[in-house]
Design a protein around this motif. Structure first.
Motif, PDB file in Angstrom:
ATOM      1  N   VAL A  12      41.065  47.367  46.226  1.00 62.73           N
ATOM      2  CA  VAL A  12      40.968  45.906  46.338  1.00 62.73           C
ATOM      3  C   VAL A  12      39.578  45.534  46.866  1.00 62.73           C
ATOM      4  O   VAL A  12      38.907  44.645  46.325  1.00 62.73           O
ATOM      5  CB  VAL A  12      42.066  45.333  47.282  1.00 62.73           C
ATOM      6  N   ARG A  16      36.729  43.195  45.172  1.00 53.27           N
ATOM      7  CA  ARG A  16      36.278  41.998  45.899  1.00 53.27           C
ATOM      8  C   ARG A  16      34.763  41.987  46.129  1.00 53.27           C
ATOM      9  O   ARG A  16      34.181  40.932  46.361  1.00 53.27           O
ATOM     10  CB  ARG A  16      37.043  41.856  47.229  1.00 53.27           C
ATOM     11  N   THR A  19      33.936  40.363  42.530  1.00 48.75           N
ATOM     12  CA  THR A  19      34.416  39.016  42.175  1.00 48.75           C
ATOM     13  C   THR A  19      35.427  38.499  43.195  1.00 48.75           C
ATOM     14  O   THR A  19      36.213  39.283  43.741  1.00 48.75           O
ATOM     15  CB  THR A  19      35.062  38.986  40.776  1.00 48.75           C
ATOM     16  N   ASP A  20      35.419  37.174  43.419  1.00 51.17           N
ATOM     17  CA  ASP A  20      36.462  36.591  44.281  1.00 51.17           C
ATOM     18  C   ASP A  20      37.493  35.835  43.430  1.00 51.17           C
ATOM     19  O   ASP A  20      38.289  35.052  43.931  1.00 51.17           O
ATOM     20  CB  ASP A  20      35.844  35.672  45.347  1.00 51.17           C
ATOM     21  N   GLU A  22      40.702  34.771  41.674  1.00 47.59           N
ATOM     22  CA  GLU A  22      42.104  35.021  42.036  1.00 47.59           C
ATOM     23  C   GLU A  22      43.016  34.684  40.856  1.00 47.59           C
ATOM     24  O   GLU A  22      43.344  33.519  40.630  1.00 47.59           O
ATOM     25  CB  GLU A  22      42.503  34.185  43.256  1.00 47.59           C
ATOM     26  N   ASP A  24      46.335  34.255  38.492  1.00 48.86           N
ATOM     27  CA  ASP A  24      47.748  33.936  38.697  1.00 48.86           C
ATOM     28  C   ASP A  24      48.637  34.826  37.833  1.00 48.86           C
ATOM     29  O   ASP A  24      49.770  35.106  38.181  1.00 48.86           O
ATOM     30  CB  ASP A  24      48.011  32.466  38.328  1.00 48.86           C
ATOM     31  N   PHE A  68      38.680  39.381  33.819  1.00 49.21           N
ATOM     32  CA  PHE A  68      39.115  38.197  34.560  1.00 49.21           C
ATOM     33  C   PHE A  68      38.679  36.956  33.796  1.00 49.21           C
ATOM     34  O   PHE A  68      37.542  36.906  33.307  1.00 49.21           O
ATOM     35  CB  PHE A  68      38.459  38.164  35.947  1.00 49.21           C
ATOM     36  N   LYS A  75      44.708  31.150  35.056  1.00 50.78           N
ATOM     37  CA  LYS A  75      43.795  32.206  35.520  1.00 50.78           C
ATOM     38  C   LYS A  75      44.469  33.565  35.337  1.00 50.78           C
ATOM     39  O   LYS A  75      45.559  33.792  35.858  1.00 50.78           O
ATOM     40  CB  LYS A  75      43.471  32.000  37.004  1.00 50.78           C
ATOM     41  N   ARG A 102      48.462  42.445  41.814  1.00 49.60           N
ATOM     42  CA  ARG A 102      49.264  41.601  42.719  1.00 49.60           C
ATOM     43  C   ARG A 102      48.460  41.245  43.968  1.00 49.60           C
ATOM     44  O   ARG A 102      48.453  40.105  44.416  1.00 49.60           O
ATOM     45  CB  ARG A 102      50.555  42.332  43.111  1.00 49.60           C
ATOM     46  N   LEU A 104      45.365  41.003  44.214  1.00 54.50           N
ATOM     47  CA  LEU A 104      44.266  40.081  43.880  1.00 54.50           C
ATOM     48  C   LEU A 104      44.777  38.650  43.703  1.00 54.50           C
ATOM     49  O   LEU A 104      43.985  37.726  43.557  1.00 54.50           O
ATOM     50  CB  LEU A 104      43.554  40.528  42.599  1.00 54.50           C
ATOM     51  N   GLY A 105      46.086  38.492  43.659  1.00 55.98           N
ATOM     52  CA  GLY A 105      46.646  37.140  43.594  1.00 55.98           C
ATOM     53  C   GLY A 105      47.701  36.918  42.517  1.00 55.98           C
ATOM     54  O   GLY A 105      48.407  35.917  42.543  1.00 55.98           O
ATOM     55  N   LYS A 107      50.857  36.476  40.401  1.00 58.00           N
ATOM     56  CA  LYS A 107      52.258  36.303  40.757  1.00 58.00           C
ATOM     57  C   LYS A 107      53.169  36.632  39.575  1.00 58.00           C
ATOM     58  O   LYS A 107      54.364  36.833  39.720  1.00 58.00           O
ATOM     59  CB  LYS A 107      52.498  34.846  41.197  1.00 58.00           C
TER      60      LYS A 107
END
Ligand code: HPA
Length: 277
Positions: A12, A16, A19-20, A22, A24, A68, A75, A102, A104-105, A107
């Motif tokens: 992770v 990071r 890239t930041d 995030e 979905d 990404f 996203k 997961r 990284l964000g 859902k």
């Protein structure tokens, strides 16, 4: 700290640093969907080999990368290339990418794969949305000390494939005029294809399609509380159902042929996933 969790956190961190973003929705691209990136408004790409400790496919030229970006307004992070248990990786490495997405964000997890059809009403080129799975021949990725930070020791598996996502996929397929079967997928380890006797057995057990991926990823994602859906491209009739021997080339050719429709179904479904986020 649990070494599997430690490695996950370090992966992770590596991402990071680049890239930041995030996401979905996490999408795992199966055979034939490799060029799906063309349908994404790309924000950033990371080669798996840039992430220290990350499992890289052993198939030459198929190392893979994370993409990404946006599908419509949604996203996403896309896995172009996954590793399979049959490549010799520990099962914790096979599900590391799912867990990473997961963290990284993401859902929602959208799993895709190629499979052999067992249900006699299936033909090569059909799409089957997963309603449930059989995983008893694949190693359970949750074996070992439970990683409490990720989820509970004994996760419920009653509703792995989310009904809301399934409804969206069904409606999308109908709207786009794309045929969609539904059924139960079993993951076996591979890499050999199944024997005709094994296929007869799976049929008696109620399995509709068989492959070498997906279920372990679904178990790990369910452990972490993700909403999951999956579509399998039935690339061949399973062993013994025709007189023809099975080949990887045949599977790939069928997956490539089905790809345009598969991509359409994926894109138009993901665009609507905002409704359930
Ligand atoms: N068996 C297992 N995996 C597969 C098959 C099959 O017949 N076709 C595509 N992936």
């Amino acid at each position: 700290m649990n070494p599997i969790y430690e490695k996950l956190l370090s992966c992770v961190d590596s991402v990071r640093k680049v890239t930041d973003f995030e996401p979905d929705v996490a999408i795992v691209l199966g055979s034939g969907l490799g060029d799906y990136a063309n349908d994404i408004k790309v924000e950033c790409e990371i080669d798996y080999k840039e992430i220290k400790g990350f499992p890289v496919s052993t198939v030459p030229g198929h190392a893979g990368k994370f993409i990404f970006g946006y599908v419509g307004d949604v996203k996403v992070v896309c896995m172009k290339g996954r590793v399979h248990y049959y490549e010799g990786y520990p099962i914790s490495d096979v599900v590391l990418p799912t867990r990473l997405m997961r963290m990284l964000g993401a859902k929602i997890l959208f799993l895709t794969n190629a499979s052999g059809g067992i249900n006699p009403s299936f033909t090569a080129g059909d799409f089957m949305m997963l309603t449930d799975h059989v995983s008893i021949w694949a190693p359970n990725p949750l074996i070992g000390p439970n990683i409490d930070e990720l989820g509970t020791r004994f996760p419920d598996m009653t509703h792995v494939y989310d009904t809301g996502l399934r409804k969206i996929i069904e409606e999308t397929a109908a709207k786009e005029g794309i045929g969609l079967k539904q059924g139960i997928y079993a993951q076996l380890t591979g890499p050999s294809f199944e024997s005709p006797a094994e296929i007869k057995l799976l049929h008696k057990l109620g399995v509709d399609a068989v492959g070498m991926s997906t279920v372990v990823e679904a178990i790990a994602a369910n452990h972490m509380g993700m909403k999951i859906c999956g579509i399998s491209c039935v690339c061949n009739l399973a062993a013994g159902m025709t007189d023809n021997p099975l080949t990887h080339e045949e599977v790939q050719a069928a997956a490539n042929e089905a790809a345009p429709k598969f991509k359409k179904l994926l894109t138009e479904s993901v665009k609507r996933f905002g409704e359930v986020l």
